[in-house]
Design a protein around this motif. Structure first.
Motif, PDB file in Angstrom:
ATOM      1  N   ASN A 183       0.830  -1.208   0.000  1.00 25.92           N
ATOM      2  CA  ASN A 183       0.000   0.000   0.000  1.00 25.92           C
ATOM      3  C   ASN A 183       0.862   1.254   0.000  1.00 25.92           C
ATOM      4  OD1 ASN A 183      -2.285  -1.599   0.097  1.00 25.92           O
ATOM      5  ND2 ASN A 183      -2.731  -1.181   2.231  1.00 25.92           N
ATOM      6  N   ASP A 190      -6.901   1.436  -0.772  1.00 20.52           N
ATOM      7  CA  ASP A 190      -7.778   0.626   0.078  1.00 20.52           C
ATOM      8  C   ASP A 190      -8.833   1.525   0.705  1.00 20.52           C
ATOM      9  OD1 ASP A 190      -8.991  -1.032   1.917  1.00 20.52           O
ATOM     10  OD2 ASP A 190      -7.146  -1.617   2.944  1.00 20.52           O
ATOM     11  N   HIS A 191      -9.962   1.639   0.029  1.00 22.55           N
ATOM     12  CA  HIS A 191     -11.019   2.539   0.489  1.00 22.55           C
ATOM     13  C   HIS A 191     -11.604   2.122   1.833  1.00 22.55           C
ATOM     14  CE1 HIS A 191     -10.700   4.390  -3.389  1.00 22.55           C
ATOM     15  NE2 HIS A 191     -10.965   3.244  -3.991  1.00 22.55           N
ATOM     16  N   GLY A 192     -11.367   0.902   2.233  1.00 23.13           N
ATOM     17  CA  GLY A 192     -11.882   0.407   3.501  1.00 23.13           C
ATOM     18  C   GLY A 192     -10.819   0.327   4.587  1.00 23.13           C
ATOM     19  N   ALA A 193      -9.697   1.022   4.395  1.00 18.99           N
ATOM     20  CA  ALA A 193      -8.615   0.981   5.389  1.00 18.99           C
ATOM     21  C   ALA A 193      -9.167   1.355   6.763  1.00 18.99           C
ATOM     22  CB  ALA A 193      -7.491   1.928   4.981  1.00 18.99           C
ATOM     23  N   CYS A 194      -8.761   0.595   7.769  1.00 18.87           N
ATOM     24  CA  CYS A 194      -9.355   0.720   9.092  1.00 18.87           C
ATOM     25  C   CYS A 194      -8.458   1.479  10.070  1.00 18.87           C
ATOM     26  CB  CYS A 194      -9.663  -0.667   9.649  1.00 18.87           C
ATOM     27  SG  CYS A 194      -8.192  -1.645  10.008  1.00 18.87           S
ATOM     28  N   ARG A 229      -6.155   5.367   1.761  1.00 19.94           N
ATOM     29  CA  ARG A 229      -7.607   5.217   1.717  1.00 19.94           C
ATOM     30  C   ARG A 229      -8.186   5.755   0.406  1.00 19.94           C
ATOM     31  NH1 ARG A 229     -11.726   6.277   6.647  1.00 19.94           N
ATOM     32  NH2 ARG A 229     -13.139   4.643   6.019  1.00 19.94           N
TER      33      ARG A 229
END
Length: 84
Positions: A17, A46-50, A42
């Motif tokens: 990433n 990775d649009h769902g990165a937490c 994000r």
């Protein structure tokens, strides 16, 4: 694997990433900072990165496993995360 993988919390996924958003060295990571790095990941990878990824990035910058981050640092990052 490159120099990033030698930092705490940076495995294959996070390293990939980081490279995808143009961060290839620990120095670049420190210069950009956790919040801006997380925004880049994000937005582009990775649009769902937490929240735990954000903690991991900060831990990598500080040189510690994310579970050892100061509570005040975690609270600051959590507040930032909620604004996204």
């Amino acid at each position: 694997m490159g120099a990033l993988s030698h930092l705490p919390n940076v495995g294959k996924v996070l390293e990939n990433n980081l490279v995808q958003v143009g961060i290839e060295t620990p120095e670049q990571l420190r210069e950009i900072g956790a919040e801006d790095t997380f925004i880049r990941i994000r937005a582009c990878v990775d649009h769902g990165a937490c929240l735990h990824m954000l903690y991991g990035i900060q831990g990598a910058i500080e040189g510690v496993p994310y579970r050892f981050l100061e509570d005040s640092t975690k609270q600051k990052l959590k507040k930032f995360f909620k604004t996204l």
